[in-house]
Design a protein around this motif. Structure first.
Motif, mmCIF file in Angstrom:
data_model
loop_
_atom_site.group_PDB
_atom_site.id
_atom_site.type_symbol
_atom_site.label_atom_id
_atom_site.label_comp_id
_atom_site.label_asym_id
_atom_site.label_seq_id
_atom_site.Cartn_x
_atom_site.Cartn_y
_atom_site.Cartn_z
ATOM 1 N N LEU A 175 0.842 -1.199 0.000
ATOM 2 C CA LEU A 175 0.000 0.000 0.000
ATOM 3 C C LEU A 175 0.875 1.246 0.000
ATOM 4 C CD1 LEU A 175 -2.564 -1.195 2.675
ATOM 5 C CD2 LEU A 175 -2.960 -1.067 0.202
ATOM 6 N N TYR A 176 0.515 2.212 -0.826
ATOM 7 C CA TYR A 176 1.271 3.449 -0.944
ATOM 8 C C TYR A 176 0.568 4.585 -0.187
ATOM 9 C CZ TYR A 176 3.618 1.148 -4.896
ATOM 10 O OH TYR A 176 4.326 0.289 -5.690
ATOM 11 N N ASP A 177 1.384 5.526 0.300
ATOM 12 C CA ASP A 177 0.881 6.807 0.836
ATOM 13 C C ASP A 177 -0.060 6.628 2.025
ATOM 14 O OD1 ASP A 177 2.222 8.170 -1.276
ATOM 15 O OD2 ASP A 177 0.537 7.739 -2.611
ATOM 16 N N MET A 178 0.185 5.618 2.837
ATOM 17 C CA MET A 178 -0.623 5.484 4.049
ATOM 18 C C MET A 178 -0.243 6.547 5.075
ATOM 19 S SD MET A 178 -2.733 3.031 3.373
ATOM 20 C CE MET A 178 -3.462 2.456 4.913
ATOM 21 N N HIS A 179 0.956 7.079 4.997
ATOM 22 C CA HIS A 179 1.373 8.212 5.818
ATOM 23 C C HIS A 179 1.489 9.431 4.923
ATOM 24 C CE1 HIS A 179 2.203 5.447 9.055
ATOM 25 N NE2 HIS A 179 3.147 4.838 8.376
#
Length: 663
Positions: A175-179
């Motif tokens: 998963l990308y860009d969870m932060h």
């Protein structure tokens, strides 16, 4: 967190949902359990207690946030919002300026086309997926790499920054860009955690806010942590929140009573109160604190800085005061607290939480009793931190503040001119006028918002012009001075007095600016008032008394910033003697502000050592010295008593006491 090599391998399986734009890549995430939350220290109290959560079904989650191109395939009109605030302009940028309902509608339309069920992730699913098998602050460890920061800071004006999805390495689940990048809507209503183990939880059955997770651009890194929780009104839209989706095999059902949020109703009298008849006998009581710290352990967040009060009287004889509590005025921990002085009591109750939207700055509050059994609460609400780009909300109470309606967004744009100032009033036409700071600077002036339907819809008559040069007075469409008080005059025009934008008078000295509008706030003319200017940590009160004259409460100057030669004013004591006095004074005008013949220091001359709180701190009060600074607000009860609040203290006096100075 339960995770095996096989499970991680399964998680890395990527499927694509066909769209006319870039396909939505879906990642398989295995079932499992984890421990949700954090130690819940300080402002992060809502992240605890840590509790075990089991997710019994594997899920498929979009590898990235939904992009502009993907969203606009179903809602092409959204293209007009691209690039707003300098962000999210390109096809593959994460979509922003979408409400919770917008996100649900996207899921519905995508599902109808694909013959599948799509929804937002639950809060538990989101944290499980974000952590990717970790218990560190971020899924990258206890530090978030500088290379992933993307301008993660509080900024009064957005810097142009790319929101292109998938620019950095994914987590262990792919998963990308969870932060960061953008905050993401979750399915759940925002509510408190319990220590109980939970299986497939989906949040409270009811609530006022929805959860957002992950933090966004222009956000301090600490708010990007895996456990951090934020809340938003589901109708809110701004440039920092988007969403990602989950494919589900069934609609979610709420999981039990342990998740429900109990209704909060305080023990408040609803009976009729018999007010005393206003008296001509002078009345003054020594100041008492209205900011009363709550007892430790009762769950009320109480921070070191308590400031910017508002106050109203209630039909049951109580006084209700509210203010914000924070460590930093531009922080995201800001909450609005309240205290109540019950009818017949000599001390204010300890503070309780009055209004909070988790991780949102809430600078600026006002209260109004409309005279017909309704209390109106208006508040600013930021998208993140700082107090510049605020939306405005309103709530109502019909039971003296025991319960309040759900927040209603009355000014949806997160922008300037929305920092609420205490002291709204009702005009002769029955319209509500609410002043708001027009910007974050000390000379940005004051905006006027007008409601002609009891506070449901509002307009700002501003024509978009900047503040003029005040050196020679002039004409403009914004009130001169921040933190302004506004009153309607006998001829129907409006008058305002404010802080900053000082104007030189005929004596060559700077004076408090006076603004007059004869067209209900569309244009204002400016001139020097006969009053001294005020500065940092000071806010005036301007209101019409029940008896008819105007009341101004202000300060003789600033204890540090006013030149010593200009500090202080001459006052006449009740025995006729004259002396120079310093600090907070009250003035009365019988000719709609042209002259202020009655001026009196707000003190009974008794020597006292007092704590003014906030920016005021400790001070001495005596016959020639009153409180030197403070953010003031006031209400007048039907018995004629003027209740004046500074940043911490409550003063009580009547018009007869003020008029003693004329005798």
């Amino acid at each position: 967190m339960k995770s095996t090599a096989m499970a991680v391998a399964m998680a890395m399986t990527v499927c694509a949902v066909a769209t006319g734009s870039e396909p939505i890549k879906m990642v398989d995430i295995p079932a499992g359990y984890f421990y949700m939350g954090s130690r819940a220290l300080g402002e992060n109290f809502d992240e605890g207690p840590v509790h075990k959560v089991t997710l019994t079904r594997p899920m498929r989650m979009s590898a990235t946030e939904i992009t502009n191109a993907q969203y606009e395939e179903f809602f092409p009109e959204h293209r007009a919002l691209r690039g707003k605030n300098g962000v999210s302009a390109d096809d593959n940028d994460a979509v922003v300026n979408v409400s919770y309902h917008d996100a649900l509608e996207f899921c519905k339309k995508l599902g109808q086309r694909e013959g599948r069920i799509y929804r937002l992730p639950t809060e538990a699913e989101w944290e499980y997926a974000c952590r990717g098998g970790t218990y560190t602050l971020y899924n990258t460890g206890d530090w978030f790499p500088d290379s992933c920061h993307k301008s993660q800071r509080v900024a009064r004006d957005f810097d142009p920054v790319s929101l292109r999805v998938g620019q950095f390495a994914p987590n262990a689940f792919g998963l990308y860009d969870m932060h960061g990048n953008v905050e993401e809507w979750c399915m759940d209503y925002y509510g408190p955690y319990t220590a109980d183990e939970a299986t497939d939880p989906c949040g409270p059955a009811q609530g006022e806010y929805r959860v957002t997770r992950g933090g966004s651009h222009h956000t301090p890194v600490k708010y990007l942590r895996s456990a951090n929780r934020s809340a938003m009104l589901p109708d809110d839209r701004h440039s920092q929140t988007g969403f990602r989706i989950v494919e589900s095999d069934a609609e979610l059902q709420h999981s039990g009573e342990e998740w429900s949020v109990p209704a909060v109703r305080r023990d408040i009298s609803a009976g009729e109160f018999m007010w005393d008849t206003p008296s001509d006998t002078p009345f003054y009581l020594p100041p008492i604190p209205f900011v009363v710290a709550p007892q430790c352990g009762n769950g009320v967040p109480f921070y070191r800085h308590n400031h910017q009060p508002a106050v109203t009287w209630c039909d049951n004889g109580d006084l209700l005061a509210i203010w914000f509590s924070a460590n930093e005025e531009n922080g995201r921990e800001v909450t609005v607290l309240s205290s109540r002085l019950k009818a017949g009591c000599g001390e204010w109750e300890e503070a309780r939480e009055f209004f909070r939207v988790s991780d949102r700055n809430l600078t600026g509050s006002s209260l109004l009793n409309d005279g017909n059994g309704t209390l109106l609460h208006i508040n600013g609400m930021e998208a993140s931190g700082d107090w510049q780009n605020l939306a405005m909300i309103a709530r109502r109470s019909h039971d003296n503040g025991a319960t309040w309606s759900a927040p209603e967004i009355i000014a949806p744009e997160h922008t300037r001119r929305h920092q609420v100032i205490a002291g709204p009033s009702i005009t002769a036409e029955g319209w509500i006028i609410q002043a708001c700071d027009a910007g974050p600077g000390g000379n940005d002036g004051t905006a006027l918002h007008i409601s002609r339907d009891g506070g449901h819809t509002w307009e700002d008559p501003w024509d978009g012009a900047p503040l003029p040069d005040f050196s020679d007075g002039g004409v403009g469409s914004t009130i001169a001075g921040i933190h302004a008080g506004v009153v309607q005059l006998a001829d129907g025009s409006l008058m305002a007095l404010g802080r900053g934008n000082s104007i030189a008078g005929s004596d060559g000295k700077l004076h408090m600016p006076m603004s007059i509008s004869r067209d209900m706030g569309r244009t204002w003319t400016y001139s020097a008032s006969p009053l001294p200017p005020i500065d940092g940590g000071q806010r005036l009160v301007l209101r019409r008394l029940n008896e008819g004259p105007l009341l101004l409460v202000s300060f003789t100057g600033h204890p540090q910033r006013t030149p010593e030669t200009d500090r202080g004013m001459e006052f006449t004591a009740p025995d006729g003697t004259k002396a120079k006095g310093y600090g907070m004074y009250a003035a009365v005008s019988f000719d709609d502000g042209r002259t202020w013949p009655v001026r009196r220091l707000v003190t009974d001359s008794v020597p006292r050592f007092l704590d003014g709180g906030a920016w005021t701190g400790f001070f001495e009060s005596d016959s020639t010295h009153a409180e030197p600074r403070g953010y003031l607000c006031a209400t007048q009860t039907p018995d004629g008593i003027i209740h004046l609040l500074s940043s911490r203290l409550h003063y009580r006096f009547n018009l007869a006491w003020l008029l003693e100075a004329m005798q």
